[in-house]
Write an enzyme that holds these catalytic residues in place. Structure first.
Site, PDB file in Angstrom:
ATOM      1  N   CYS A 130       0.257   3.482   3.022  1.00  0.00           N
ATOM      2  CA  CYS A 130       0.898   2.733   4.116  1.00  0.00           C
ATOM      3  C   CYS A 130       2.426   2.688   4.547  1.00  0.00           C
ATOM      4  O   CYS A 130       3.165   3.620   5.294  1.00  0.00           O
ATOM      5  CB  CYS A 130       0.266   1.467   4.574  1.00  0.00           C
ATOM      6  SG  CYS A 130      -0.936   0.343   4.539  1.00  0.00           S
ATOM      7  N   CYS A 178       1.035  -0.953   0.163  1.00  0.00           N
ATOM      8  CA  CYS A 178      -0.145  -0.132   0.082  1.00  0.00           C
ATOM      9  C   CYS A 178       0.323   1.003  -0.080  1.00  0.00           C
ATOM     10  O   CYS A 178       2.061   1.550   0.627  1.00  0.00           O
ATOM     11  CB  CYS A 178      -1.037   0.082   1.608  1.00  0.00           C
ATOM     12  SG  CYS A 178      -1.427   1.249   1.714  1.00  0.00           S
TER      13      CYS A 178
END
Length: 480
Positions: free
Chosen positions: A173, A170
């Site tokens: 993230c 991600c």
């Protein structure tokens, strides 16, 4: 002065003296049959006069340019969280409205489509999340990695557990990771887990702990959840009460958020209120959905041109795994135009028995992907809408409704799956006009029935009488 004798000369209905007439059984029988026939035909004519007849025609839609069409819907998504559910509208004229919320309501539901609480409010979400300045310096990981084996243990050990659910692939993230680890180290120094024991910062890799993330209804990455141990209070689903953080993701903001959570809690004893008392934290914290489904209801005003209504997962600071997104849904209600009460449709059945049959064609239909279709499945509905207008005999409109046909299909996509409703309004409309009936025409028909039956009965009586007279003469053997 006109004499009565001259007036009598124009009498159309001259009377025959009673002693010159002769009654017969055949005439009496015909009279009874004629009277019954008159009554029967009168009843049929009266029923025809009272029955409303209509004329149906197809004309060009008379809507003026710029008219809008109301679209009401109530759709349940068992696997789409209200946290990320977005309703978007677009059309061929360039309209593109994303994440419409003004006329939309969301309710968290469970897998059985049962509401699990009051209306879900997304609150104020930052349009731009600050992740802090990018730095090449190395950092020491300060958060604790959790898995299915030790997750519940840590939730019991600490009154406050702030958990970052993430995925290594991600983008968001990876932006959060440096700030998260630095914040975890600062919190660890400020509130030592062994000496203080009020808070812990942890993380869960959802690619390794898919079941754990699914149990906590994680659909977007990263999701920062705040678990409050409290007095071991659990909700109806046997999950710890928790919230989500939606503020900036730089180190300073994260530390400030955690301090706001911890400060109201006394070190000894560990007795705390389950609701945060900090004003600073309340701006960036909100309740996360307690279940993974969402019921979306409301209405939209769309232009009368081909367009799309789409429901999907959307966030400006989260990533989604398209292979895990399931856009299965149940259409509880979908209609166009003004809401029409069932009683109104019942009254109109006398005009057009078929009216309202396709007003809500998709209602109570389910479109469920039980993973037998594979991942990345978009469910599409193609709706063709036809306007129907009912007019009184004086030209005033009684009702205006929209009916539609629906064709549904599934399609595999490389992008994020969506539930798509493509609508297109027909340029033609159905016009149902009530036919007026003249009372004078009704009276004329009644007179025709009475006169006609009386005349026909008289002719039949004359024929029958002459026939019977002839037969008597033959029996008597007279020469004629």
């Amino acid at each position: 002065m006109i004499s009565p004798r001259k007036i009598k000369s124009v009498d159309f209905y001259r009377k025959i003296p009673r002693d010159l007439t002769e009654a017969s059984l055949s005439g009496a029988g015909l009279s009874i049959v004629a009277a019954l026939s008159m009554l029967l035909l009168f009843g049929m004519e009266l029923s025809s006069y009272l029955t409303v007849s209509t004329t149906t025609s197809i004309i060009i839609d008379r809507s003026s340019d710029g008219d809008f069409l109301r679209m009401d819907f109530n759709i349940s998504f068992p696997s789409l969280s209200c946290e990320f559910a977005s309703v978007d509208v677009s059309d061929v004229l360039g309209t593109n409205r994303l994440n419409v919320t003004k006329t939309i309501r969301k309710f968290s539901i469970d897998s059985n489509l049962t509401p699990t609480g009051s209306e879900f409010h997304s609150g104020e979400v930052l349009s731009h999340v600050n992740h802090g300045e990018k730095s090449a310096e190395e950092f020491v990981e300060g958060s604790v990695s959790l898995g299915a084996r030790n997750f519940d243990t840590f939730l019991h050990q600490y009154p406050i557990s702030v958990v970052n659910f993430y995925a290594p692939w991600c983008y968001w993230c990876n932006l959060l990771k440096p700030s998260w680890e630095k914040a975890a180290n600062q919190i660890k120094e400020r509130y030592d887990p062994e000496m203080d024991g009020r808070v812990i910062l942890a993380k869960v890799d959802c690619t390794q702990e898919a079941d754990l993330c699914r149990r906590n209804h994680i659909q977007g990455y990263p999701s920062i959840r705040i678990f409050r141990k409290g007095s071991d209070l659990r909700d109806d689903n046997a999950h710890h009460d928790h919230e989500s953080y939606y503020g900036d993701r730089n180190t300073e903001s994260l530390v400030k958020m955690v301090i706001g959570l911890v400060e109201p809690i006394h070190v000894e004893p560990h007795k705390l209120a389950l609701e945060d008392k900090s004003d600073n934290a309340s701006k960036t914290l909100k309740k996360a959905p307690s279940t993974g489904g969402c019921r979306i209801e409301g209405y939209m005003r769309v232009k009368k041109v081909p367009g799309n209504l789409m429901v999907s997962a959307r966030s400006g600071s989260h990533s989604f795994d398209s292979s895990q997104m399931n856009m299965s849904h149940v259409v509880n209600h979908l209609s166009f135009g003004k809401r029409i009460l069932p009683e109104a449709f019942s009254d109109l059945k006398r005009l057009a028995p078929y009216l309202g049959g396709s007003h809500n064609r998709l209602d109570e239909r389910s479109f469920i992907n039980q993973h037998d279709l594979g991942p990345n499945v978009t469910i599409e509905h193609y709706l063709q809408i036809v306007k129907t207008e009912v007019l009184k005999s004086n030209g005033h409109a009684m009702i205006e409704e929209y009916e539609y046909t629906a064709h549904s299909s599934v399609a595999h996509t490389y992008y994020l799956p969506v539930a798509k409703f493509h609508f297109e309004l027909s340029p033609m409309q159905v016009l149902i006009t009530e036919n007026s009936k003249s009372f004078s025409h009704f009276i004329t028909n009644i007179c025709a029935i009475i006169g006609g039956v009386f005349t026909v009965a008289g002719i039949l009586d004359s024929i029958l009488h002459q026939t019977m007279t002839l037969m008597k003469k033959i029996e008597l053997g007279k020469n004629f």
